[in-house]
Design a protein around this motif. Structure first.
Motif, PDB file in Angstrom:
ATOM      1  N   UNK A  10       0.818  -1.092  -0.085  1.00  0.00           N
ATOM      2  CA  UNK A  10      -0.021   0.088   0.005  1.00  0.00           C
ATOM      3  C   UNK A  10       0.937   1.280  -0.066  1.00  0.00           C
ATOM      4  N   UNK A  11       0.459   2.360  -0.910  1.00  0.00           N
ATOM      5  CA  UNK A  11      -0.579   2.390  -1.786  1.00  0.00           C
ATOM      6  C   UNK A  11      -0.366   1.116  -2.745  1.00  0.00           C
ATOM      7  N   UNK A  12      -1.280   0.440  -3.257  1.00  0.00           N
ATOM      8  CA  UNK A  12      -1.263  -0.818  -4.048  1.00  0.00           C
ATOM      9  C   UNK A  12      -2.204  -0.569  -5.349  1.00  0.00           C
ATOM     10  N   UNK A  13      -2.280  -2.008  -5.800  1.00  0.00           N
ATOM     11  CA  UNK A  13      -2.582  -2.145  -6.926  1.00  0.00           C
ATOM     12  C   UNK A  13      -4.419  -1.762  -7.222  1.00  0.00           C
ATOM     13  N   UNK A  14      -4.596  -1.089  -8.164  1.00  0.00           N
ATOM     14  CA  UNK A  14      -5.988  -0.652  -8.471  1.00  0.00           C
ATOM     15  C   UNK A  14      -6.536  -1.622  -9.609  1.00  0.00           C
ATOM     16  N   UNK A  15      -7.958  -1.805  -9.847  1.00  0.00           N
ATOM     17  CA  UNK A  15      -8.200  -2.211 -11.049  1.00  0.00           C
ATOM     18  C   UNK A  15      -7.951  -1.527 -12.254  1.00  0.00           C
ATOM     19  N   UNK A  16      -7.519  -2.103 -13.338  1.00  0.00           N
ATOM     20  CA  UNK A  16      -7.229  -1.349 -14.593  1.00  0.00           C
ATOM     21  C   UNK A  16      -8.309  -0.537 -15.215  1.00  0.00           C
ATOM     22  N   UNK A  17      -9.348  -1.388 -14.908  1.00  0.00           N
ATOM     23  CA  UNK A  17     -10.675  -0.731 -15.701  1.00  0.00           C
ATOM     24  C   UNK A  17     -11.092   0.590 -14.841  1.00  0.00           C
ATOM     25  N   UNK A  18     -10.767   0.560 -13.630  1.00  0.00           N
ATOM     26  CA  UNK A  18     -11.111   2.013 -12.801  1.00  0.00           C
ATOM     27  C   UNK A  18     -10.116   3.079 -13.390  1.00  0.00           C
ATOM     28  N   UNK A  19      -8.658   2.472 -13.496  1.00  0.00           N
ATOM     29  CA  UNK A  19      -7.699   3.811 -13.856  1.00  0.00           C
ATOM     30  C   UNK A  19      -8.268   4.179 -15.330  1.00  0.00           C
ATOM     31  N   UNK A  20      -8.588   3.503 -16.187  1.00  0.00           N
ATOM     32  CA  UNK A  20      -8.867   3.830 -17.610  1.00  0.00           C
ATOM     33  C   UNK A  20     -10.059   4.682 -17.499  1.00  0.00           C
ATOM     34  N   UNK A 329      10.806  -6.348   9.227  1.00  0.00           N
ATOM     35  CA  UNK A 329      10.756  -7.898   9.179  1.00  0.00           C
ATOM     36  C   UNK A 329      11.656  -8.516   8.177  1.00  0.00           C
ATOM     37  N   UNK A 330      11.988  -7.689   7.041  1.00  0.00           N
ATOM     38  CA  UNK A 330      12.912  -8.432   5.977  1.00  0.00           C
ATOM     39  C   UNK A 330      12.060  -9.460   5.294  1.00  0.00           C
ATOM     40  N   UNK A 331      12.787 -10.384   4.471  1.00  0.00           N
ATOM     41  CA  UNK A 331      12.145 -11.486   3.627  1.00  0.00           C
ATOM     42  C   UNK A 331      11.207 -10.643   2.518  1.00  0.00           C
ATOM     43  N   UNK A 332      10.319 -11.832   2.118  1.00  0.00           N
ATOM     44  CA  UNK A 332       9.558 -11.046   0.908  1.00  0.00           C
ATOM     45  C   UNK A 332       8.094 -10.975   1.440  1.00  0.00           C
ATOM     46  N   UNK A 333       7.256 -10.248   0.788  1.00  0.00           N
ATOM     47  CA  UNK A 333       5.993 -10.163   0.971  1.00  0.00           C
ATOM     48  C   UNK A 333       4.913  -9.686  -0.198  1.00  0.00           C
ATOM     49  N   UNK A 334       4.259 -10.758  -0.341  1.00  0.00           N
ATOM     50  CA  UNK A 334       3.265 -10.514  -1.574  1.00  0.00           C
ATOM     51  C   UNK A 334       1.765  -9.973  -1.320  1.00  0.00           C
ATOM     52  N   UNK A 335       1.608  -8.628  -1.510  1.00  0.00           N
ATOM     53  CA  UNK A 335       0.301  -8.523  -1.362  1.00  0.00           C
ATOM     54  C   UNK A 335      -0.701  -8.527  -2.391  1.00  0.00           C
ATOM     55  N   UNK A 336      -1.722  -9.304  -2.187  1.00  0.00           N
ATOM     56  CA  UNK A 336      -2.462  -9.715  -3.426  1.00  0.00           C
ATOM     57  C   UNK A 336      -3.873  -9.503  -3.044  1.00  0.00           C
ATOM     58  N   UNK A 337      -4.277  -8.023  -3.065  1.00  0.00           N
ATOM     59  CA  UNK A 337      -5.456  -7.491  -2.859  1.00  0.00           C
ATOM     60  C   UNK A 337      -6.266  -7.764  -4.003  1.00  0.00           C
ATOM     61  N   UNK A 338      -7.608  -7.402  -3.918  1.00  0.00           N
ATOM     62  CA  UNK A 338      -8.572  -7.535  -4.571  1.00  0.00           C
ATOM     63  C   UNK A 338      -8.355  -7.383  -6.094  1.00  0.00           C
ATOM     64  N   UNK A 339      -7.697  -6.411  -6.380  1.00  0.00           N
ATOM     65  CA  UNK A 339      -7.210  -5.808  -7.681  1.00  0.00           C
ATOM     66  C   UNK A 339      -6.162  -6.649  -8.353  1.00  0.00           C
ATOM     67  N   UNK A 340      -5.491  -7.596  -7.636  1.00  0.00           N
ATOM     68  CA  UNK A 340      -4.605  -8.310  -8.183  1.00  0.00           C
ATOM     69  C   UNK A 340      -5.088  -9.567  -9.007  1.00  0.00           C
ATOM     70  N   UNK A 341      -4.995  -9.745 -10.393  1.00  0.00           N
ATOM     71  CA  UNK A 341      -5.479 -10.854 -11.060  1.00  0.00           C
ATOM     72  C   UNK A 341      -4.888 -12.211 -10.667  1.00  0.00           C
ATOM     73  N   UNK A 342      -5.868 -13.101 -10.899  1.00  0.00           N
ATOM     74  CA  UNK A 342      -5.041 -14.469 -10.416  1.00  0.00           C
ATOM     75  C   UNK A 342      -3.909 -14.928 -11.255  1.00  0.00           C
ATOM     76  N   UNK A 343      -4.114 -14.221 -12.575  1.00  0.00           N
ATOM     77  CA  UNK A 343      -2.573 -14.484 -13.545  1.00  0.00           C
ATOM     78  C   UNK A 343      -1.474 -13.964 -12.908  1.00  0.00           C
ATOM     79  N   UNK A 344      -1.686 -12.805 -12.030  1.00  0.00           N
ATOM     80  CA  UNK A 344      -0.664 -12.397 -11.500  1.00  0.00           C
ATOM     81  C   UNK A 344      -0.020 -13.211 -10.393  1.00  0.00           C
ATOM     82  N   UNK A 345      -0.659 -13.967  -9.807  1.00  0.00           N
ATOM     83  CA  UNK A 345      -0.375 -14.867  -8.708  1.00  0.00           C
ATOM     84  C   UNK A 345       0.441 -16.187  -9.296  1.00  0.00           C
ATOM     85  N   UNK A 346      -0.258 -16.505 -10.369  1.00  0.00           N
ATOM     86  CA  UNK A 346       0.311 -17.706 -11.101  1.00  0.00           C
ATOM     87  C   UNK A 346       1.428 -17.557 -11.820  1.00  0.00           C
TER      88      UNK A 346
END
Ligand SMILES: *Cc1c(COP(=O)(O)O)cnc(C)c1O
Length: 361
Positions: A10-20, A329-346
């Motif tokens: 955060x600030x984080x991904x927003x739906x592309x449709x909304x931005x357009x 805390x270090x390491x990694x963190x993937x924030x996968x909020x509502x607007x993250x598509x399934x494809x992004x995680x795959x």
């Protein structure tokens, strides 16, 4: 340059449709001849925007009529003070400390009265949610406070604490609108919108009407009184007008996607892809108790700081941004909020598999 996969907390991904859509309306909002940014917040056009945003949010969350929806400023952090200033009638409140945001709220509350730590998971670096089924809560406690989804550590309350009749106050910044909620179980639900809903600068507070009173702590600034904002329908002063407009578009997007039940399925699907991989991986592993895993923020490590850094750098080159864990805390963190598509995680998991192979000993 195209858009990357943004795993920022955060600030984080927003739906592309909304931005357009916002881009299309940038110069001339629906025939008004101006941008929403340039509009009076007292105009008829803007009144339509804020009213519709509220109505859509009420519909999405099924908010009962005896709750007010306020669009405020100051970030989630300002609520750390605003809550005690407005709700600490007996100057006593219970806090469940499950991470840094809960801890900050707890420490802030101490400035205004007696803040009691009812439970904590600090003993194991906040990697779990403590058992809150039988807390020792003083009778005269004004409220019980939780941070429902711990953005930094990646844990989430799967069951709300038994507050034994006391008002429940929840910071839902990083799980807002990620799944259905029963608003009637809370006195206050609030969150900064920049995690899962919109641009930074807006905080949404959903508060039961009987908690909105004139009776605030002495010295409470006018701008920090819920009553003032409630009496003026969030238009006491100039609200974060453009941000609210974008939030309204995201509410419409969620409605179109099928509402919060569909959002939950979408989020569970993404989280499962990532957690299943972490559970089978020989290199990467998750850092929190499985039962308490967040659907939104997924921290993980390789066990080697060097490899962590290498992973973050190579991921960035491959188009996966903001995977570095919180600076504390270090390491990694993937924030996968509502607007993250399934494809992004795959694609992220595909990349992690490849990295694991290349870095196997
Ligand atoms: C990000 C975050 C905050 C702080 O939000 P600000 O808007 O920057 O004050 C508070 N609580 C939680 C759970 C968060 O994720």
């Amino acid at each position: 340059m195209g858009r990357i996969y943004n795993f920022s907390a955060g600030p984080a991904v927003l739906p592309e449709e909304v931005l357009k859509e916002a881009a299309d309306e940038m110069l001339d909002y629906r025939g008004s001849g101006m941008s929403v940014m340039e509009m009076s917040h007292r105009s008829k056009v803007y009144d339509g925007i804020i009213k519709e945003a509220e109505a859509d949010l009420r519909e999405l969350m099924n908010i009962p009529d005896n709750y007010k929806v306020l669009f405020l400023q100051g970030g989630a952090s300002q609520q750390f003070a605003m809550i005690p200033m407005n709700l600490m009638k007996n100057k006593k409140a219970g806090y469940i400390v499950t991470g840094q945001w809960a801890k900050k709220a707890y420490q802030e509350a101490k400035l205004y009265g007696e803040a009691i730590e009812l439970a904590s998971s600090a003993d194991k670096t906040f990697s779990y949610i403590p058992d809150c089924s039988d807390l020792d809560i003083p009778e005269d406690c004004d409220y019980v406070y939780i941070c429902e989804n711990n953005t930094i550590y990646g844990t989430k309350f799967k069951n709300l604490p038994d507050t034994k009749g006391h008002t429940l106050v929840a910071d839902v910044s990083s799980c807002f609108l990620s799944e259905p909620v029963d608003a009637s179980k809370y006195g206050v639900i609030y969150g900064g919108v920049q995690k899962n809903i919109g641009p930074a600068g807006v905080v949404i507070v959903i508060i039961r009407e009987d908690l909105i009173t004139e009776d605030t702590l002495p010295g409470t600034p006018t701008m920090l009184k819920y009553k003032i904002h409630s009496d003026n329908d969030s238009l006491y002063n100039t609200p974060p007008a453009y941000g609210i407009y974008i939030c309204g578009k995201v509410f419409k997007w969620i409605k179109k996607m099928g509402g919060l039940t569909a959002m939950k399925e979408h989020n569970e699907k993404k989280a499962k892809i990532l957690y299943d991989f972490l559970d089978e991986s020989k290199l990467f592993k998750g850092t929190v108790e499985k039962a308490d895993r967040s659907l939104m923020n997924v921290p993980f490590v390789t066990g080697s700081e060097e490899l962590d850094a290498k992973f973050v750098a190579e991921a960035k080159k491959a188009g996966f941004e903001n995977l570095k864990g919180h600076r504390s805390v270090g390491g990694m963190r993937a924030s996968i909020y509502n607007a993250m598509p399934v494809e992004g995680v795959e694609k992220l998991v595909e990349f992690m598999r490849k990295f694991e192979k290349e870095n196997a000993e």
